[in-house]
Design an enzyme around this catalytic site. Structure first.
Site, PDB file in Angstrom:
ATOM      1  N   THR A   1       6.352  -3.420  -5.552  1.00 23.12           N
ATOM      2  CA  THR A   1       7.690  -2.857  -5.669  1.00 23.12           C
ATOM      3  C   THR A   1       8.749  -3.920  -5.947  1.00 23.12           C
ATOM      4  O   THR A   1       9.893  -3.601  -6.257  1.00 23.12           O
ATOM      5  CB  THR A   1       8.076  -2.078  -4.401  1.00 23.12           C
TER       6      THR A   1
ATOM      7  N   LYS B   1      -4.786  -6.498   0.125  1.00 28.26           N
ATOM      8  CA  LYS B   1      -4.760  -6.498  -1.342  1.00 28.26           C
ATOM      9  C   LYS B   1      -5.897  -7.329  -1.953  1.00 28.26           C
ATOM     10  O   LYS B   1      -5.680  -8.299  -2.676  1.00 28.26           O
ATOM     11  CB  LYS B   1      -3.420  -7.025  -1.852  1.00 28.26           C
ATOM     12  N   MET B   2      -7.132  -6.918  -1.695  1.00 33.41           N
ATOM     13  CA  MET B   2      -8.285  -7.660  -2.220  1.00 33.41           C
ATOM     14  C   MET B   2      -8.268  -7.720  -3.746  1.00 33.41           C
ATOM     15  O   MET B   2      -8.020  -6.726  -4.416  1.00 33.41           O
ATOM     16  CB  MET B   2      -9.585  -7.007  -1.758  1.00 33.41           C
ATOM     17  N   HIS B   3      -8.525  -8.900  -4.274  1.00 34.05           N
ATOM     18  CA  HIS B   3      -8.564  -9.102  -5.731  1.00 34.05           C
ATOM     19  C   HIS B   3      -9.436 -10.322  -6.002  1.00 34.05           C
ATOM     20  O   HIS B   3      -9.000 -11.457  -5.864  1.00 34.05           O
ATOM     21  CB  HIS B   3      -7.145  -9.323  -6.271  1.00 34.05           C
ATOM     22  N   ASP B   4     -10.683 -10.066  -6.369  1.00 33.29           N
ATOM     23  CA  ASP B   4     -11.639 -11.154  -6.584  1.00 33.29           C
ATOM     24  C   ASP B   4     -12.778 -10.612  -7.429  1.00 33.29           C
ATOM     25  O   ASP B   4     -12.707  -9.483  -7.930  1.00 33.29           O
ATOM     26  CB  ASP B   4     -12.146 -11.667  -5.229  1.00 33.29           C
ATOM     27  N   ILE B   5     -13.820 -11.391  -7.598  1.00 27.20           N
ATOM     28  CA  ILE B   5     -14.972 -10.891  -8.333  1.00 27.20           C
ATOM     29  C   ILE B   5     -15.585  -9.724  -7.556  1.00 27.20           C
ATOM     30  O   ILE B   5     -15.449  -9.645  -6.340  1.00 27.20           O
ATOM     31  CB  ILE B   5     -16.018 -12.003  -8.598  1.00 27.20           C
TER      32      ILE B   5
ATOM     33  N   GLN C   1      13.247  -5.989  -2.746  1.00 26.86           N
ATOM     34  CA  GLN C   1      12.650  -4.845  -3.429  1.00 26.86           C
ATOM     35  C   GLN C   1      13.485  -4.486  -4.660  1.00 26.86           C
ATOM     36  O   GLN C   1      14.717  -4.564  -4.651  1.00 26.86           O
ATOM     37  CB  GLN C   1      12.575  -3.626  -2.495  1.00 26.86           C
TER      38      GLN C   1
ATOM     39  N   GLY D   1       9.210  -1.578   6.792  1.00 27.33           N
ATOM     40  CA  GLY D   1       9.116  -2.801   7.575  1.00 27.33           C
ATOM     41  C   GLY D   1      10.446  -3.227   8.159  1.00 27.33           C
ATOM     42  O   GLY D   1      10.832  -2.823   9.254  1.00 27.33           O
ATOM     43  N   ARG D   2      11.182  -4.034   7.407  1.00 29.45           N
ATOM     44  CA  ARG D   2      12.383  -4.678   7.930  1.00 29.45           C
ATOM     45  C   ARG D   2      13.450  -3.727   8.486  1.00 29.45           C
ATOM     46  O   ARG D   2      14.104  -4.084   9.474  1.00 29.45           O
ATOM     47  CB  ARG D   2      12.975  -5.595   6.859  1.00 29.45           C
TER      48      ARG D   2
ATOM     49  N   ASP E   1       5.134  -6.914  10.127  1.00 27.96           N
ATOM     50  CA  ASP E   1       5.284  -8.154   9.358  1.00 27.96           C
ATOM     51  C   ASP E   1       5.762  -9.276  10.277  1.00 27.96           C
ATOM     52  O   ASP E   1       6.943  -9.668  10.270  1.00 27.96           O
ATOM     53  CB  ASP E   1       6.251  -7.938   8.187  1.00 27.96           C
TER      54      ASP E   1
ATOM     55  N   THR F   1     -17.568 -10.318  -4.228  1.00 32.06           N
ATOM     56  CA  THR F   1     -16.756 -10.798  -3.116  1.00 32.06           C
ATOM     57  C   THR F   1     -15.950  -9.657  -2.504  1.00 32.06           C
ATOM     58  O   THR F   1     -15.835  -9.540  -1.273  1.00 32.06           O
ATOM     59  CB  THR F   1     -15.816 -11.921  -3.586  1.00 32.06           C
TER      60      THR F   1
END
Length: 229
Positions: free
Chosen positions: A117, A56-60, A188, A208-209, A5, A63
């Site tokens: 989360t 995190k794909m989120h479309d029609i 979180q 991550g952190r 990140d 696409t």
């Protein structure tokens, strides 16, 4: 899975140098992917890293199909789409994988995002507008992802047992919201330690952190590994 990140490739490379030789996936999220681009992911693969592309794909559906084809050609090992996009959209992602897959590549694992989360019960009910408990929403999306043919989901470690019960032990769970004992919770809401998450039966943990923000990231990840073996 170590979350890279960072705002640019230079800082990510600094961490990779410190973690050299430690076997782990690296997660490339939106910030780094938008800054460093596909060429950075390609360079990771050339050096032998296993890559989780977390965009995190989120479309029609069409696409998402195109996006899935593109990231499959990059050779990523795992990528995700939002289960909230619906069954047809998730099926389209798999069609994109089929189109982008060539003989030299390994088929990526495609997983669905259930609920972030950071999503609390109040946010789920009052802001997102979904009734019921967070776990009920997660299981509903996990079942939908399973029905669409996805290989697994991203979910809180708190829901792993219920997901496995609903979708089978072979249904992959990737769990962020992991905080080693004593680490700062940050933003979180639904968390566990690495050892607790694996005890629940999760397949992968994303951290991550607690690693990237540590004074000595190598010592931090070695301590995490020691806690789960």
């Amino acid at each position: 899975m170590v979350a890279l990140d960072y705002a640019n490739a230079e800082h990510a490379e600094g961490l990779l140098k410190q973690l050299e030789g430690i076997p782990c996936f690296v997660k490339v999220g939106m910030q780094l992917f938008y800054a460093a681009g596909p060429s950075f992911v390609a360079s990771l693969k050339e050096r032998g890293y296993k890559v989780f592309l977390d965009v995190k794909m989120h479309d029609i559906p069409n696409t998402v199909k195109g996006g899935a084809e593109s990231v499959t050609r990059l050779g990523v090992d795992v990528f995700n789409v939002h289960a909230a996009g619906g069954k047809h959209m998730m099926e389209a992602a798999l069609e994109g994988v089929d189109k982008g897959l060539v003989s030299s590549l390994t088929r990526p694992i495609v997983i669905g995002v259930t609920q972030l989360t950071s999503t609390s019960q109040v946010v789920l009910n009052e802001e997102i507008g979904l009734a019921g408990t967070t776990e009920q929403a997660v299981i509903r999306y996990a079942r939908l992802a399973h029905a669409a043919g996805l290989q697994g989901v991203v979910a809180s470690p708190l829901e792993v047992t219920a997901i496995k019960a609903a979708c089978g032990d072979g249904f992959v769970t990737v769990t962020p919201g992991i905080r080693p004992a004593g680490a700062d919770v940050g933003d979180q809401s639904r968390i566990m330690t690495p050892a607790e998450a694996f005890a629940q039966g999760t397949d992968y943990v994303v951290i991550g952190r607690p690693i990237t923000g540590a004074a000595d990231p190598r010592v931090a990840i070695e301590g995490i590994i020691d806690s789960i073996v």
